[in-house]
Design an enzyme around this catalytic site. Structure first.
Site, PDB file in Angstrom:
ATOM      1  N   SER A 154       2.215   0.514   8.757  1.00 20.30           N
ATOM      2  CA  SER A 154       1.495  -0.474   9.559  1.00 20.30           C
ATOM      3  C   SER A 154       2.363  -1.700   9.821  1.00 20.30           C
ATOM      4  O   SER A 154       3.202  -2.073   8.984  1.00 20.30           O
ATOM      5  CB  SER A 154       0.238  -0.886   8.787  1.00 20.30           C
ATOM      6  OG  SER A 154      -0.343  -2.029   9.347  1.00 20.30           O
TER       7      SER A 154
ATOM      8  N   LYS B  77       0.863   0.040   1.782  1.00 19.23           N
ATOM      9  CA  LYS B  77       1.762   0.538   2.831  1.00 19.23           C
ATOM     10  C   LYS B  77       3.221   0.228   2.465  1.00 19.23           C
ATOM     11  O   LYS B  77       4.111   1.056   2.652  1.00 19.23           O
ATOM     12  CB  LYS B  77       1.394  -0.071   4.188  1.00 19.23           C
ATOM     13  CG  LYS B  77       0.047   0.411   4.720  1.00 19.23           C
ATOM     14  CD  LYS B  77       0.023   1.919   4.929  1.00 19.23           C
ATOM     15  CE  LYS B  77      -1.357   2.477   5.184  1.00 19.23           C
ATOM     16  NZ  LYS B  77      -1.434   3.936   5.190  1.00 19.23           N
TER      17      LYS B  77
ATOM     18  N   TYR C 238      -4.400  -3.584   0.473  1.00 24.23           N
ATOM     19  CA  TYR C 238      -4.179  -2.543   1.486  1.00 24.23           C
ATOM     20  C   TYR C 238      -2.743  -2.616   2.026  1.00 24.23           C
ATOM     21  O   TYR C 238      -2.029  -1.619   2.062  1.00 24.23           O
ATOM     22  CB  TYR C 238      -5.171  -2.681   2.652  1.00 24.23           C
ATOM     23  CG  TYR C 238      -4.763  -1.832   3.830  1.00 24.23           C
ATOM     24  CD1 TYR C 238      -4.937  -0.463   3.809  1.00 24.23           C
ATOM     25  CD2 TYR C 238      -4.136  -2.403   4.953  1.00 24.23           C
ATOM     26  CE1 TYR C 238      -4.517   0.337   4.867  1.00 24.23           C
ATOM     27  CE2 TYR C 238      -3.712  -1.619   6.013  1.00 24.23           C
ATOM     28  CZ  TYR C 238      -3.907  -0.252   5.969  1.00 24.23           C
ATOM     29  OH  TYR C 238      -3.467   0.541   7.019  1.00 24.23           O
TER      30      TYR C 238
END
Ligand code: NAD
Ligand code: WQD
Length: 337
Positions: free
Chosen positions: A125, A154, A150
């Protein structure tokens, strides 16, 4: 050729399954339906005319992952979408995110590193860049300390893949998505947010259809042309196609084990107000919205330098913002009809 798509019933995964099947790949979907429904399979079949294999499986179960790879030995590539993705929820329940996004990745890689060769695509992302200093953002921009668990999953996920690729025959491509929006133009598949949408475009379409009273625009005092934040909104079908070309690159590559990273965006930034205007244009109706305070954790602007994906992958986003927003609106109307 058989391709495993984890999270293949989700938003981006389902569109990618369609594009893979359109290109002649045989697809095995792995999904635990934690954020999707088996009904998505019907949409996939309606568009592509092909029925993918579906294995309902929770990738947090190490033994189940092992059994899956014992059963499916003839795999040419894995596209790994399965993850939890709600930024706010990850702050409230970080271990859910570390378990789902990291453990599952580790269990898959443990199986792949036993093979002679594996081709692996990872959903990363633009969140890894945080607030980048320079626009557009190139893949060489520095990785900023993650602002949410979150985002951290990644960053850690990318590092795990880099480390494992060095000592195994895993070839990987890390795709850093910017802001995926829209739905398949057939309106057979699209985004299905559970509860109140956290992302801009589903909130807009749900407001347009009357499910929400009004959109809150988070801040209008940012240093941008109209004071609202800038993002790079990419049509999910363009994004799906990027996975197909990335996978082909890995399959065709005769090179030694390596990991490559690509930004996947349009290269163009749009403000929140521009997205609202686009919605009003394609829907022919006014959108109810009000400006409220800034949302904590939002970066001012993020849009991609896509030169590397354009030249190395030969891929370019084709849809305009209007086309992407229109597809999201058609999907919203269809699912509420
Ligand atoms: P999504 O929630 O629609 O799809 C994810 C799918 O994975 C769902 O079908 C879910 O049921 C499944 N899944 C989750 N945990 C699982 C598990 N333990 N075992 C098996 N299946 C599991 O999400 P999406 O928007 O399609 O995102 C796909 C990937 O792209 C994710 O890794 C996400 O972090 C990443 N990503 C998404 C965006 C975005 O804005 N949508 C942006 C950048 C990156
Ligand atoms: C876009 C713009 C908001 C909702 C998130 C994740 C990121 C990535 C993509 C996975 C911002 C504004 C939004 C609303 C608004 N996901 N907005 N009112 O924040 O760029 O990125 O999704 O990797 O990690 O953080 O996307 O759609 O939430 O917001 O004004 O009700 O819309 O402030 O400027 P974001 P978004």
């Amino acid at each position: 050729m058989k391709i495993v798509v984890t999270g293949g019933l989700g938003f981006i995964g389902s569109h990618t399954v369609v594009e893979l099947q359109n290109e002649g790949f045989e697809v095995v979907i792995v999904d635990n339906l934690s954020n999707s429904s088996e009904d998505v399979l019907k949409g996939i079949v309606a568009i592509s005319g092909k029925q993918p294999i579906f294995e309902k499986l929770d990738l947090r179960e190490k033994n189940a992952v092992q059994d899956f790879f014992k059963k499916h030995t003839d795999i040419s590539g894995i596209v790994h979408f399965a993850a939890s993705k709600a930024v706010g929820e990850s702050v409230e329940n970080p271990l859910l995110y570390y378990e789902n996004n990291i453990n599952a990745l580790v269990y898959i890689l443990q199986q792949l590193q036993q093979k002679d060769r594996s081709n692996f695509i990872f959903s990363s992302s633009c969140t890894v860049y945080g607030q980048a200093e320079k626009m557009p953002i190139t893949e060489n921009a520095s990785i900023q300390a993650a602002i949410s668990p979150y985002g951290n999953t990644k960053q850690i996920g990318e590092e795990i893949i880099q480390d494992v690729a060095k000592v195994s025959n895993i070839n990987a491509i890390l795709l850093r998505y910017f802001n995926p929006i829209g739905a398949h133009p057939s309106a057979e598949i699209g985004e299905l947010p559970i509860g109140v949408p956290q992302n801009l475009v589903p909130f807009i379409t749900q407001t347009g259809i009357g499910l929400r009273k009004e959109l809150s625009v988070f801040g209008s005092d940012y240093p941008t042309s109209d004071g609202t934040c800038i993002r790079d909104y990419i049509h999910v079908v363009d994004l799906a196609k990027a996975h197909v070309v990335a996978l082909k690159r890995l399959i065709d590559s005769k090179n030694e084990t390596k990991v490559e990273t690509f930004n996947i965006g349009t290269g163009t930034g749009s403000t929140v107000l521009e997205v609202i205007k686009s919605f009003e244009k394609v829907s022919g109706q006014k959108l109810a919205y009000k400006v409220v305070d800034r949302r904590e954790g939002d970066v001012v602007e993020a849009f991609a330098d896509t030169e590397k994906a354009n030249s190395v992958l030969g891929w370019k986003a084709e849809s305009t913002l209007d086309e992407a927003v229109k597809s999201a609106w058609e999907w919203e109307k269809k699912i509420r009809s």
